[in-house]
Design a protein around this motif. Structure first.
Motif, mmCIF file in Angstrom:
data_model
loop_
_atom_site.group_PDB
_atom_site.id
_atom_site.type_symbol
_atom_site.label_atom_id
_atom_site.label_comp_id
_atom_site.label_asym_id
_atom_site.label_seq_id
_atom_site.Cartn_x
_atom_site.Cartn_y
_atom_site.Cartn_z
ATOM 1 N N ARG A 132 0.809 -1.217 0.000
ATOM 2 C CA ARG A 132 0.000 0.000 0.000
ATOM 3 C C ARG A 132 0.847 1.275 0.000
ATOM 4 N NH1 ARG A 132 -4.475 0.552 -1.710
ATOM 5 N NH2 ARG A 132 -5.617 -0.844 -0.363
ATOM 6 N N TYR A 133 2.055 1.214 0.554
ATOM 7 C CA TYR A 133 2.867 2.425 0.736
ATOM 8 C C TYR A 133 3.962 2.582 -0.316
ATOM 9 C CZ TYR A 133 0.421 1.396 5.019
ATOM 10 O OH TYR A 133 -0.570 1.066 5.910
ATOM 11 N N HIS A 134 4.027 1.656 -1.270
ATOM 12 C CA HIS A 134 5.088 1.724 -2.293
ATOM 13 C C HIS A 134 5.060 3.052 -3.054
ATOM 14 C CE1 HIS A 134 5.770 -2.913 -2.942
ATOM 15 N NE2 HIS A 134 6.007 -2.522 -1.712
ATOM 16 N N ALA A 135 3.868 3.420 -3.567
ATOM 17 C CA ALA A 135 3.771 4.583 -4.452
ATOM 18 C C ALA A 135 4.129 5.867 -3.703
ATOM 19 C CB ALA A 135 2.370 4.677 -5.039
ATOM 20 N N GLU A 136 3.504 6.048 -2.550
ATOM 21 C CA GLU A 136 3.703 7.295 -1.802
ATOM 22 C C GLU A 136 5.190 7.509 -1.471
ATOM 23 O OE1 GLU A 136 1.328 7.276 1.778
ATOM 24 O OE2 GLU A 136 2.642 8.809 2.677
ATOM 25 N N ILE A 137 5.831 6.478 -0.967
ATOM 26 C CA ILE A 137 7.230 6.634 -0.544
ATOM 27 C C ILE A 137 8.161 6.734 -1.752
ATOM 28 C CG2 ILE A 137 9.135 5.504 0.702
ATOM 29 C CD1 ILE A 137 7.047 4.465 2.700
ATOM 30 N N SER A 138 7.883 5.958 -2.792
ATOM 31 C CA SER A 138 8.744 6.035 -4.000
ATOM 32 C C SER A 138 8.665 7.426 -4.617
ATOM 33 C CB SER A 138 8.301 5.000 -5.040
ATOM 34 O OG SER A 138 8.495 3.704 -4.537
ATOM 35 N N ILE A 139 7.461 7.966 -4.704
ATOM 36 C CA ILE A 139 7.280 9.304 -5.303
ATOM 37 C C ILE A 139 7.974 10.361 -4.442
ATOM 38 C CG2 ILE A 139 5.502 11.067 -5.735
ATOM 39 C CD1 ILE A 139 3.760 8.758 -6.905
ATOM 40 N N GLN A 140 7.823 10.231 -3.136
ATOM 41 C CA GLN A 140 8.489 11.173 -2.210
ATOM 42 C C GLN A 140 10.013 11.130 -2.425
ATOM 43 O OE1 GLN A 140 7.223 10.218 1.799
ATOM 44 N NE2 GLN A 140 8.321 11.974 2.688
ATOM 45 N N ALA A 141 10.540 9.938 -2.576
ATOM 46 C CA ALA A 141 11.999 9.783 -2.738
ATOM 47 C C ALA A 141 12.465 10.322 -4.097
ATOM 48 C CB ALA A 141 12.382 8.314 -2.590
ATOM 49 N N LEU A 142 11.702 10.035 -5.142
ATOM 50 C CA LEU A 142 12.077 10.540 -6.478
ATOM 51 C C LEU A 142 12.069 12.070 -6.478
ATOM 52 C CD1 LEU A 142 9.959 8.042 -8.611
ATOM 53 C CD2 LEU A 142 12.451 8.254 -8.734
ATOM 54 N N LYS A 143 11.037 12.637 -5.860
ATOM 55 C CA LYS A 143 10.941 14.105 -5.805
ATOM 56 C C LYS A 143 12.070 14.714 -4.981
ATOM 57 C CE LYS A 143 6.070 14.871 -6.804
ATOM 58 N NZ LYS A 143 4.724 15.137 -6.262
ATOM 59 N N ALA A 144 12.590 13.919 -4.044
ATOM 60 C CA ALA A 144 13.720 14.399 -3.226
ATOM 61 C C ALA A 144 15.050 14.174 -3.950
ATOM 62 C CB ALA A 144 13.722 13.683 -1.878
ATOM 63 N N GLY A 145 14.984 13.685 -5.194
ATOM 64 C CA GLY A 145 16.195 13.542 -6.006
ATOM 65 C C GLY A 145 16.946 12.236 -5.798
ATOM 66 N N LYS A 146 16.252 11.211 -5.312
ATOM 67 C CA LYS A 146 16.911 9.910 -5.094
ATOM 68 C C LYS A 146 16.490 8.924 -6.181
ATOM 69 C CE LYS A 146 17.807 11.886 -1.105
ATOM 70 N NZ LYS A 146 19.009 12.707 -0.988
#
Ligand SMILES: NC(=O)c1ccc[n+]([C@@H]2O[C@H](COP(=O)([O-])OP(=O)(O)OC[C@H]3O[C@@H](n4cnc5c(N)ncnc54)[C@H](O)[C@@H]3O)[C@@H](O)[C@H]2O)c1
Length: 348
Positions: free
Chosen positions: A73-87
Motif C-alpha cells: 500500500r505504501y510503495h507509491a507514496e514513498i517512491s514518489i516522495q523519494a524521487l521528488k527528493a532527487g533519489k
C-alpha cells in the motif's frame, strides 16, 4: 560510491536488499528506516549505518538511492516522495496498489530524471536469460504456447507472522495473483517480448484463514488465461497453498520443441527438440522461500543491476516503464475475476 538507504526493514530487506548492498563494493549502506524502529536498529547493528526517525529525515541525508521495501500500500507514496527528493528508487514488487499510482510513479520518475527500478528478480535468473536468448534466436521456430507457475506455502512462512499484512486487502490489495503473479506475468513479457492483450482470470480463497477462522479477503490461488498480441494463448497459475516443493517453472512451447525452465532439480534449463534431442543446461537454481527463510541465499542480481545503473548513469532495463505492463495485466486479472469475463489490458 553510491550512498544507499533502505526504507522498510522486514524480510525482503533482511534476506536480500541489506546483504546484497553490503556485498556490492560500489555502494555503502548509509542507514535504515522502519515504522518499528527496533527493526531498523537490528539491521544497522549488522550492516552499520544510521537509524532514521522518519522518511523525511532519511531523504534529507546525503543519499543517492533508496530501496523501498515496505508493505504494498505504501510503495507509491514513498517512491514518489523519494524521487521528488532527487533519489534513485528501487521499489519492491508489486509496483503499487492502483493503476493510477503505477502511472504516477513512472511519470514522476521521468520528470525527476531519477531512475525507478522494480524488484522483479525473475528476469535476472540465468535460465530465464538463456531461455529468452534461445526463443529470440528463432532456432526453435515460433512460439505456439506457454505455461508458467509459481506456488509455495504462502507468506506466513516467509514473514514468520501468522496473520501477516499480506492477508489484509487494505494493505496488500492483492493475494497470490499479484504477489507471485506479477513476477510470472512480467517474466512472460520479458521472455516472449510480446504484450498480453487479454486475460480471463479466476481468483479463489480456499485455505488461508484469519485468526477467527474466516477466510482471508485476498486470493490464495489464481489462474489466468493470457492472450498475446499475436493471438498465442497460455496460462499462469499461482498458489499460496502448495505445501510441498515450491514450483517456479515455466515452459515455452515452440514449433521446433519446448524450452523448460526451473522444472528440474539439476538442470535449470532443458531444451527438448521436436526431433527427440534433449539439451540440458546446468545454470543455476532459484532459491525457494523456504531455503531463504532458513538462511540459504543466493545473490538475485537486483541490487547489483540497480547500483551498476546508478554508477554508470543509465536507466536500468527493469525500469518502471517496462515493469508497468505486468501491473496493467494484474489489474485486468482483478477486473476479469470480478466480471467473470475476458478483460482487455490497459496500454496495449
Ligand atoms: N521480489 C520478491 O520476490 C519479493 C519477495 C518478498 C517480498 N517482496 C515485497 O517486498 C515488500 C516487503 O515485503 P516483506 O516480505 O519484507 O514484508 P515484511 O512484513 O517482512 O516487511 C515489511 C516492513 O515494512 C515496514 N513498513 C510497513 N509500512 C511502512 C511504512 N509506511 N514506512 C516504513 N516502514 C513500513 C514494516 O514495519 C515491516 O518491517 C512487499 O511489497 C513484498 O511484496 C518482494
Amino acid at each position: 560510491m553510491v550512498n544507499v538507504a533502505i526504507i522498510g526493514c522486514g524480510k525482503i530487506t533482511e534476506v536480500r536488499h541489506a546483504p546484497e548492498y553490503s556485498e556490492n563494493k560500489n555502494c555503502k549502506i548509509v542507514g535504515f528506516y522502519d515504522v518499528f524502529s527496533e527493526k531498523a536498529e537490528a539491521l544497522a547493528k549488522i550492516y552499520g549505518g544510521k537509524v532514521y526517525a522518519s522518511v523525511e529525515e532519511l531523504l534529507a541525508d546525503d543519499i543517492n538511492a533508496v530501496s523501498v521495501c515496505v508493505a504494498n500500500r505504501y510503495h507509491a507514496e514513498i517512491s514518489i516522495q523519494a524521487l521528488k527528493a532527487g533519489k534513485h528508487v528501487l521499489c519492491e514488487k508489486p509496483m503499487a496498489t492502483t493503476e493510477d499510482d503505477c502511472e504516477a510513479m513512472v511519470k514522476v520518475a521521468e520528470e525527476s530524471g531519477k531512475y525507478l527500478m522494480i524488484g522483479l528478480n525473475q528476469r535476472l535468473a540465468k535460465a530465464h536469460v538463456k531461455g529468452r536468448e534461445i526463443l529470440q534466436s528463432g532456432e526453435l521456430g515460433e512460439l505456439v504456447g506457454f505455461e508458467t507457475h509459481f506456488s509455495h506455502p504462502g507468506p506466513e512462512g516467509w514473514t514468520g507472522v501468522a496473520n501477516s499484512w499480506f492477508f489484509d486487502k487494505k494493505i496488500a490489495e492483492f493475494g497470490a495473483m499479484a504477489d507471485l503473479g506479477v513476477h510470472k506475468t512480467d517474466l512472460l513479457y520479458y521472455l516472449i517480448g510480446q504484450k498480453i492483450v487479454k486475460t480471463s482470470a479466476i481468483l479463489t480463497t480456499v485455505d488461508k484463514r484469519n485468526q477467527d477462522g474466516s477466510l482471508v479477503d485476498v486470493d490464495d490461488n489464481a489462474i489466468a488465461l493470457y492472450t498475446l498480441e499475436n493471438g498465442v494463448v497460455g496460462t499462469m497459475s499461482v498458489s499460496w497453498t502448495n505445501y510441498g516443493q515450491e514450483d517456479n517453472s515455466t515452459k515455452l512451447y515452440c514449433q521446433g520443441g519446448v524450452i523448460r525452465m526451473y522444472d528440474d532439480p539439476t538442470y535449470s534449463l532443458i531444451v527438448e527438440a521436436k526431433n527427440g534431442s534433449i539439451i540440458p543446461y546446468e545454470l543455476d537454481q532459484l532459491t525457494s522461500n523456504k531455503e531463504q527463510t532458513s538462511g540459504g541465499r543466493s545473490n538475485t542480481g537486483v541490487i547489483d543491476t540497480f547500483i551498476e545503473a546508478v554508477m554508470n548513469g543509465h536507466e536500468p532495463a527493469l525500469n518502471g516503464k517496462s515493469a508497468i505492463h505486468a501491473m496493467h495485466v494484474i489489474f485486468a486479472n482483478q477486473r476479469s475475476a470480478m466480471s467473470g469475463k475476458v478483460e482487455s489490458v490497459k496500454g496495449v
